[in-house]
Enzyme design. Structure first.
Site, PDB file in Angstrom:
ATOM      1  N   LYS A  15     -11.036  45.460   6.420  1.00 52.25           N
ATOM      2  CA  LYS A  15     -12.485  45.643   6.560  1.00 52.25           C
ATOM      3  C   LYS A  15     -12.816  46.402   7.843  1.00 52.25           C
ATOM      4  O   LYS A  15     -13.595  47.337   7.822  1.00 52.25           O
ATOM      5  CB  LYS A  15     -13.218  44.290   6.557  1.00 52.25           C
ATOM      6  CG  LYS A  15     -13.060  43.504   5.277  1.00 52.25           C
ATOM      7  CD  LYS A  15     -13.971  42.283   5.236  1.00 52.25           C
ATOM      8  CE  LYS A  15     -13.672  41.247   6.302  1.00 52.25           C
ATOM      9  NZ  LYS A  15     -12.363  40.578   6.149  1.00 52.25           N
ATOM     10  N   ARG A 124      -0.143  42.754  12.849  1.00 50.66           N
ATOM     11  CA  ARG A 124      -1.286  43.474  13.414  1.00 50.66           C
ATOM     12  C   ARG A 124      -1.257  43.443  14.946  1.00 50.66           C
ATOM     13  O   ARG A 124      -0.985  42.413  15.551  1.00 50.66           O
ATOM     14  CB  ARG A 124      -2.554  42.771  12.896  1.00 50.66           C
ATOM     15  CG  ARG A 124      -3.838  43.433  13.281  1.00 50.66           C
ATOM     16  CD  ARG A 124      -4.908  43.112  12.294  1.00 50.66           C
ATOM     17  NE  ARG A 124      -5.407  41.733  12.378  1.00 50.66           N
ATOM     18  CZ  ARG A 124      -6.440  41.302  11.667  1.00 50.66           C
ATOM     19  NH1 ARG A 124      -7.070  42.113  10.836  1.00 50.66           N
ATOM     20  NH2 ARG A 124      -6.842  40.051  11.768  1.00 50.66           N
ATOM     21  N   ARG A 152      -3.799  39.360  18.383  1.00 44.91           N
ATOM     22  CA  ARG A 152      -4.874  38.375  18.390  1.00 44.91           C
ATOM     23  C   ARG A 152      -4.280  36.981  18.369  1.00 44.91           C
ATOM     24  O   ARG A 152      -3.317  36.726  17.652  1.00 44.91           O
ATOM     25  CB  ARG A 152      -5.764  38.571  17.152  1.00 44.91           C
ATOM     26  CG  ARG A 152      -6.956  39.455  17.403  1.00 44.91           C
ATOM     27  CD  ARG A 152      -7.677  39.781  16.140  1.00 44.91           C
ATOM     28  NE  ARG A 152      -8.149  38.622  15.386  1.00 44.91           N
ATOM     29  CZ  ARG A 152      -8.984  38.703  14.348  1.00 44.91           C
ATOM     30  NH1 ARG A 152      -9.425  39.878  13.957  1.00 44.91           N
ATOM     31  NH2 ARG A 152      -9.369  37.625  13.712  1.00 44.91           N
ATOM     32  N   ARG A 163      -6.964  30.355   7.745  1.00 36.93           N
ATOM     33  CA  ARG A 163      -8.071  31.296   7.516  1.00 36.93           C
ATOM     34  C   ARG A 163      -8.165  31.665   6.037  1.00 36.93           C
ATOM     35  O   ARG A 163      -9.262  31.784   5.479  1.00 36.93           O
ATOM     36  CB  ARG A 163      -7.872  32.557   8.379  1.00 36.93           C
ATOM     37  CG  ARG A 163      -8.192  32.293   9.850  1.00 36.93           C
ATOM     38  CD  ARG A 163      -7.512  33.261  10.786  1.00 36.93           C
ATOM     39  NE  ARG A 163      -8.006  34.619  10.701  1.00 36.93           N
ATOM     40  CZ  ARG A 163      -7.350  35.676  11.191  1.00 36.93           C
ATOM     41  NH1 ARG A 163      -6.177  35.535  11.772  1.00 36.93           N
ATOM     42  NH2 ARG A 163      -7.873  36.864  11.103  1.00 36.93           N
TER      43      ARG A 163
END
Ligand code: AMP
Length: 207
Positions: A15, A124, A152, A163
């Protein structure tokens, strides 16, 4: 088009990556609640302190906190012709509140199966200098910036599972909710960034 666009999909669907492209095409500013919360957290504001434990556990931050944040953001002058939401709304309650605040013209849902999500998220990395997002295999960063890349804190396998679980229970039903309102456009998010970008571009161009 004066309304806002919602980018919808599981964590790690791309996204954020596609948001920059859509922002360029439509001129609507991207509004990522995740990014807003992360800045609040690093600045140590009251909001950051409130959100920290939820974010680190991979849980959703309470609706009233998020809705307040969006309500304030939409008062900014650059939001007057609609914005591009990334990571918001994530619950039906948030979507109902949004309906009261602003018009949503389209919801673009980027679909990626769970197994692929886990690989994407764990690999990531972010460049704290430019904010650019990379992936160790799918989008490697230039070698000279490797030392400064960060991961992160909530991009661990355990947190990703939590999540994803939250996504299926609390967020996915929103897809149907927007579908019933005739706003949902579904896109296959399993291709490369460029392939998904092409699908996103043609979807946006039909609006
Ligand atoms: P993201 O960057 O969109 O993956 O968001 C990171 C984390 O911020 C999420 O796992 C939640 O803890 C929190 N968060 C972001 N957006 C929302 C939202 N709309 N509702 C509740 N929590 C959110």
């Amino acid at each position: 088009m004066t309304g806002s666009i919602v980018l919808f999909g599981p964590p790690g669907a791309g996204k954020g990556t596609q948001a920059s492209l859509i922002a360029e095409i439509t001129g609507k500013p991207p509004v990522s609640t995740g990014d807003m919360l992360r800045s609040a957290l690093s600045e140590g504001t009251e909001l950051g302190v409130e959100a920290k434990a939820f974010m680190e556990a991979g849980k959703l931050v309470p609706d009233e906190v998020i809705i307040g944040l969006i309500r304030e953001r939409l008062k900014e002058p650059d939001a007057s012709k609609g914005v591009l939401f990334d990571g918001f709304p994530r619950t039906i309650l948030q979507a109902e509140a949004l309906e009261e605040i602003t018009e949503v013209s389209a919801v673009i849902s980027i679909e990626v199966p769970d197994d692929e999500i886990v690989d994407r998220i764990i690999g990531r990395r972010m460049d704290p200098v430019t904010g650019e997002i990379y992936h160790v295999s799918f989008k490697p960063a230039p070698i000279e910036i490797h030392d400064r890349l960060v991961q992160r804190k909530d991009d661990t396998e355990e947190t990703v599972r939590s999540r994803l679980d939250g996504y299926h229970k609390q967020t996915k039903p929103l897809g149907n909710w927007y579908g019933e309102r005739g706003l949902l456009i579904t896109i296959d998010g399993t291709g490369s960034i460029l392939e998904v970008g092409a699908l996103v571009t043609s979807a946006v161009n039909t609006l």
